[in-house]
Scaffold this active site. Sequence first.
Site, mmCIF file in Angstrom:
data_model
loop_
_atom_site.group_PDB
_atom_site.id
_atom_site.type_symbol
_atom_site.label_atom_id
_atom_site.label_comp_id
_atom_site.label_asym_id
_atom_site.label_seq_id
_atom_site.Cartn_x
_atom_site.Cartn_y
_atom_site.Cartn_z
ATOM 1 N N ASP A 1 -4.614 1.352 2.604
ATOM 2 C CA ASP A 1 -4.430 -0.098 2.654
ATOM 3 C C ASP A 1 -5.268 -0.664 3.803
ATOM 4 O O ASP A 1 -4.893 -1.650 4.446
ATOM 5 C CB ASP A 1 -2.958 -0.461 2.837
ATOM 6 C CG ASP A 1 -2.662 -1.931 2.510
ATOM 7 O OD1 ASP A 1 -3.473 -2.554 1.794
ATOM 8 O OD2 ASP A 1 -1.643 -2.467 2.985
ATOM 9 N N HIS B 1 4.768 -6.142 -4.138
ATOM 10 C CA HIS B 1 5.003 -7.514 -3.663
ATOM 11 C C HIS B 1 6.073 -8.152 -4.544
ATOM 12 O O HIS B 1 5.883 -9.210 -5.135
ATOM 13 C CB HIS B 1 3.704 -8.308 -3.662
ATOM 14 C CG HIS B 1 2.772 -7.861 -2.576
ATOM 15 N ND1 HIS B 1 2.767 -8.417 -1.323
ATOM 16 C CD2 HIS B 1 1.828 -6.886 -2.556
ATOM 17 C CE1 HIS B 1 1.846 -7.813 -0.574
ATOM 18 N NE2 HIS B 1 1.274 -6.876 -1.301
ATOM 19 N N HIS C 1 2.238 0.514 -2.083
ATOM 20 C CA HIS C 1 2.733 0.736 -0.711
ATOM 21 C C HIS C 1 4.274 0.713 -0.629
ATOM 22 O O HIS C 1 4.887 -0.257 -0.190
ATOM 23 C CB HIS C 1 2.102 -0.199 0.316
ATOM 24 C CG HIS C 1 1.962 -1.642 -0.045
ATOM 25 N ND1 HIS C 1 2.996 -2.415 -0.521
ATOM 26 C CD2 HIS C 1 0.894 -2.470 0.047
ATOM 27 C CE1 HIS C 1 2.580 -3.648 -0.712
ATOM 28 N NE2 HIS C 1 1.301 -3.717 -0.384
ATOM 29 N N GLY D 1 -2.609 -5.181 6.273
ATOM 30 C CA GLY D 1 -3.180 -3.875 6.014
ATOM 31 C C GLY D 1 -3.354 -3.067 7.284
ATOM 32 O O GLY D 1 -3.194 -3.557 8.402
ATOM 33 N N GLY E 1 2.411 5.539 10.425
ATOM 34 C CA GLY E 1 3.517 5.564 11.370
ATOM 35 C C GLY E 1 4.002 4.189 11.768
ATOM 36 O O GLY E 1 4.968 4.063 12.531
ATOM 37 N N ALA F 1 0.889 -10.621 3.664
ATOM 38 C CA ALA F 1 -0.197 -11.371 4.296
ATOM 39 C C ALA F 1 -1.051 -12.125 3.290
ATOM 40 O O ALA F 1 -2.088 -12.686 3.656
ATOM 41 C CB ALA F 1 -1.075 -10.408 5.102
ATOM 42 N N HIS F 2 -0.638 -12.175 2.020
ATOM 43 C CA HIS F 2 -1.413 -12.885 1.012
ATOM 44 C C HIS F 2 -1.205 -14.401 1.149
ATOM 45 O O HIS F 2 -0.087 -14.852 1.437
ATOM 46 C CB HIS F 2 -0.994 -12.439 -0.394
ATOM 47 C CG HIS F 2 -1.411 -11.041 -0.732
ATOM 48 N ND1 HIS F 2 -2.210 -10.738 -1.810
ATOM 49 C CD2 HIS F 2 -1.145 -9.860 -0.123
ATOM 50 C CE1 HIS F 2 -2.407 -9.434 -1.851
ATOM 51 N NE2 HIS F 2 -1.773 -8.883 -0.835
#
Length: 395
Positions: free
Chosen positions: A291, A210, A231, A313, A267, A154-155
Amino acid sequence: MLRFVNARVLRDGALENEDLWVDTRTGRVVDPMRRFYEASSSRELEVETRVDCRGGIVAPGFIDAQFNGGFGIDFSSVEQMRERENVRKCCRELVRTGVTAFCPTLISCKPHEYREILANLDAFMNDPEEQNHGARIVGLHLEGPFFNREKIGAHPLENIVSPKDSRGIEDTYQNELSHVKLVTLAPEQPGALDVIRELRKRGIVVSIGHSAATLDQADAGVGAGASMITHMFNAMGAFHHRDPGIIGLLGRHQLHDRVSFGVICDGLHVNPASVAIAYQSHPKGAVLVTDAMAGMGLPCGSHALGSQETLAGSVVSMEECVQNFRIFTGCSIAEALEAASVHPARVLELPAGQGNLRFGSEADFVILHPETLRVQATYRAGVCLYSYSGHASVS
């Protein structure tokens, strides 16, 4: 002196039926035997307050190494970071979820945005009074902008920078990085290994993320000084049996004392079975992160957050991450709690007195329901900053 009784205390990987003693003058955990033998009079042994934990679990306060925002606040917002009250709000509200320390996390920004946001957060962290009323900021996490353009999540694509094309760390971030604790980058990018080495010279922890790195490229990143994976499973190449990529670091048993992995246990970001595979591959390397973004902690309903049409996030709390991690992996309560406290303290290279309840450590801890692991109370430096009504009796 505070004495917490009728509790199971998490210390050195085990839950023990013992009391926790806290010196209210120093805000640190006390060794009761040493206190007894060193006392010069019975007056020195008096207990000011006795707290009955009613069978609850006393564990080190949770540490979130990746907190983008919450409660309507976004740490990557130039406008919101101009107001200190927005930072205070996050600090105050996080203790309700058991978090006593965290890293405000900035996604990839433009240089002028970094300059203003980091300057404002530096000023906040330089003010001792600001750190006394909620969760403590232990350092900043800069997630970006040295990413693989194929794995930006999403950056904003326009903010992604190649290390080779940048004019240096200071020019990219427009800051001396004195309060930066963690930087996430893609090790396969040209010039990235040099950036890793430079960041490590400054005492900044480097995480791989990333990224579409091959296993060899991930190995090179670790060799240059990277010690974490951001993550796990998200925004990275998929596992392949001939080249497992970043995920293959889980199989590098010789690196397990050097590499940890962040994982979002909501989840949604990661299937529970995948969380279990990662945990079983490297139990001591699991670091729970939320996150979380601005929507975390907001009332139920629809909220507009950003403009990217992709998984971004989370809105999960660390309290929920601990509960889910135990369910997903079948691990013990102690192991789940250490993944949210001891493990992040280690990977962030925090002082020895943080992230644990050993004698002499800072008295940052959480009292949890013994079965549900719901937060009943949160203490920082021995001061109660949050208490769920009726959780304990004080005498």
